[in-house]
Write a protein that holds these residues in place. Sequence first.
Motif, PDB file in Angstrom:
ATOM      1  N   GLY A 148      -0.542  -8.897  10.607  1.00 13.07           N
ATOM      2  CA  GLY A 148      -1.939  -9.349  10.975  1.00 13.07           C
ATOM      3  C   GLY A 148      -2.959  -8.436  12.153  1.00 13.07           C
ATOM      4  N   HIS A 149      -3.758  -8.552  12.273  1.00 12.10           N
ATOM      5  CA  HIS A 149      -4.556  -7.811  13.342  1.00 12.10           C
ATOM      6  C   HIS A 149      -4.719  -6.425  12.896  1.00 12.10           C
ATOM      7  N   TYR A 150      -5.220  -6.376  11.673  1.00 10.13           N
ATOM      8  CA  TYR A 150      -5.326  -5.130  11.041  1.00 10.13           C
ATOM      9  C   TYR A 150      -6.639  -4.357  11.637  1.00 10.13           C
ATOM     10  N   SER A 151      -6.714  -3.098  11.772  1.00 10.83           N
ATOM     11  CA  SER A 151      -7.833  -2.193  11.905  1.00 10.83           C
ATOM     12  C   SER A 151      -8.920  -2.336  11.139  1.00 10.83           C
ATOM     13  N   ALA A 152     -10.065  -2.472  11.305  1.00 15.15           N
ATOM     14  CA  ALA A 152     -11.133  -2.497  10.455  1.00 15.15           C
ATOM     15  C   ALA A 152     -11.185  -1.422   9.419  1.00 15.15           C
ATOM     16  N   ARG A 153     -10.383  -0.274   9.960  1.00 15.87           N
ATOM     17  CA  ARG A 153     -10.509   0.877   8.755  1.00 15.87           C
ATOM     18  C   ARG A 153      -9.633   0.611   7.674  1.00 15.87           C
ATOM     19  N   TYR A 154      -9.004  -0.467   7.582  1.00 13.88           N
ATOM     20  CA  TYR A 154      -8.128  -0.716   6.345  1.00 13.88           C
ATOM     21  C   TYR A 154      -8.732  -1.677   5.509  1.00 13.88           C
ATOM     22  N   ASP A 155      -9.224  -1.327   4.343  1.00 17.10           N
ATOM     23  CA  ASP A 155      -9.850  -2.312   3.203  1.00 17.10           C
ATOM     24  C   ASP A 155      -8.875  -3.009   2.553  1.00 17.10           C
ATOM     25  N   ASP A 156      -7.797  -2.060   1.967  1.00 18.37           N
ATOM     26  CA  ASP A 156      -6.651  -2.415   1.146  1.00 18.37           C
ATOM     27  C   ASP A 156      -5.435  -2.439   1.846  1.00 18.37           C
ATOM     28  N   LEU A 157      -5.133  -3.759   2.100  1.00 12.54           N
ATOM     29  CA  LEU A 157      -3.729  -3.918   3.030  1.00 12.54           C
ATOM     30  C   LEU A 157      -2.570  -3.880   2.419  1.00 12.54           C
ATOM     31  N   GLN A 158      -2.612  -3.567   0.950  1.00 15.25           N
ATOM     32  CA  GLN A 158      -1.078  -3.406   0.573  1.00 15.25           C
ATOM     33  C   GLN A 158      -0.444  -2.118   0.889  1.00 15.25           C
ATOM     34  N   PRO A 159      -0.958  -1.207   1.229  1.00 12.60           N
ATOM     35  CA  PRO A 159      -0.231  -0.102   1.932  1.00 12.60           C
ATOM     36  C   PRO A 159       0.598  -0.590   3.136  1.00 12.60           C
ATOM     37  N   LEU A 160       0.054  -1.161   4.005  1.00  8.33           N
ATOM     38  CA  LEU A 160       0.446  -1.861   5.403  1.00  8.33           C
ATOM     39  C   LEU A 160       1.643  -2.605   4.850  1.00  8.33           C
ATOM     40  N   LEU A 161       1.561  -3.575   4.165  1.00  6.11           N
ATOM     41  CA  LEU A 161       2.745  -4.455   3.626  1.00  6.11           C
ATOM     42  C   LEU A 161       3.561  -3.409   3.022  1.00  6.11           C
ATOM     43  N   GLY A 162       3.369  -2.614   2.088  1.00  7.35           N
ATOM     44  CA  GLY A 162       4.479  -1.609   1.548  1.00  7.35           C
ATOM     45  C   GLY A 162       5.325  -1.258   2.842  1.00  7.35           C
ATOM     46  N   GLU A 163       4.764  -0.563   4.003  1.00 12.30           N
ATOM     47  CA  GLU A 163       5.639   0.129   5.080  1.00 12.30           C
ATOM     48  C   GLU A 163       6.302  -0.790   5.671  1.00 12.30           C
ATOM     49  N   ALA A 164       5.791  -1.982   5.934  1.00  9.27           N
ATOM     50  CA  ALA A 164       6.655  -3.051   6.840  1.00  9.27           C
ATOM     51  C   ALA A 164       7.840  -3.454   5.760  1.00  9.27           C
ATOM     52  N   LYS A 165       7.531  -3.591   4.474  1.00  6.29           N
ATOM     53  CA  LYS A 165       8.439  -4.018   3.596  1.00  6.29           C
ATOM     54  C   LYS A 165       9.844  -3.159   3.658  1.00  6.29           C
ATOM     55  N   ALA A 166       9.449  -1.673   3.788  1.00  8.71           N
ATOM     56  CA  ALA A 166      10.403  -0.854   3.540  1.00  8.71           C
ATOM     57  C   ALA A 166      11.535  -1.109   4.614  1.00  8.71           C
ATOM     58  N   ILE A 167      11.084  -1.544   5.797  1.00 13.37           N
ATOM     59  CA  ILE A 167      11.964  -1.740   6.769  1.00 13.37           C
ATOM     60  C   ILE A 167      12.622  -2.991   7.018  1.00 13.37           C
TER      61      ILE A 167
END
Length: 304
Positions: free
Chosen positions: A270-289
């Motif tokens: 969480g604590h996402y930068s306001a620049r991100y509307d779609d959060l799925q790419p953040l989830l994808g990056e974290a899940k890769a690890i």
Amino acid sequence: MLPFNLTILGSSSATPTSERNPTSQLLNHAEKLFLIDCGEGTQVSLRRMHIHFQRIKYIFISHLHGDHFFGLIGLISSMHLLGRTKPLYIFGPEPLKEILDIQLKASQTSLLYPLEFRPTQAEKPEMIFEDQLISVSSFPLLHRIPTTGFLFKEKPGELKIKKDVIDLLKVPVHLIPKLKAGADFMAIDGTLHPNSLFTQPPPRPRSYAFCSDTAYYENIIPEIAGADLLYHETTFMNNRVANAIEKFHSTTGQAATIAQKANVKKLLIGHYSARYDDLQPLLGEAKAIFPETELAEEGMVFEI
Ligand SMILES: [Zn+2]
Ligand SMILES: [Zn+2]
């Protein structure tokens, strides 16, 4: 098992978006409510989710950036206006006390209830609260100003009595507390029955680790190791690692690496930068690890 769950009230970083409020979370342990950080809009989120303000008895503030405490005076004031009489306990950095005092004085608010302030420090880990069921410790994070994370950890429960065996072997009632404390039982005929015959182990104590704003910081690993649920900020995606370093925040990959090294069961970002509307790419990056990752989003409830 006792209820132990987390409700997300705010998941944004420095500024709110139309969908997201600054940081705030509500932790329910055995129907005792702990508020963790209180960004602007927290009381509106509580209202929307039909959570009764006055049930909150303990508030923990991680640091004095506005997106983590600017909602506090509003909530304190509403509790007063709604007739609260029971004490409210606030744990946070020492200057917060003066900030609240000035706000209350300038608005000529004389609270109807006791406000009990407990200063935290960000130099070393410290136990800051405990009752019969749970303890809370603070630990230093790596941010631009003194900042702490919080670890909420259940206390080990008692051994559970197997009533059918107690009845069968006619164990006197007055010996049951001793069995719960681990004693064996000597029958009248001199037979020694081991404690394990009469008891079951208590449920495994669960824990929740809250890592507010922080740069990548491996020193926290011993504090959060093995947590059932870890919240770790992810202000930026991996391609903005330079921003993360400069601003003492973390990327998705860094949060996931901490989760992996600390061997936690589940990661919440969480604590996402306001620049991100779609959060799925953040989830994808974290899940890769760290595959056991979920997004913190307003209104979501996570069982611990
Ligand atoms: Zn923040
Ligand atoms: Zn901050």
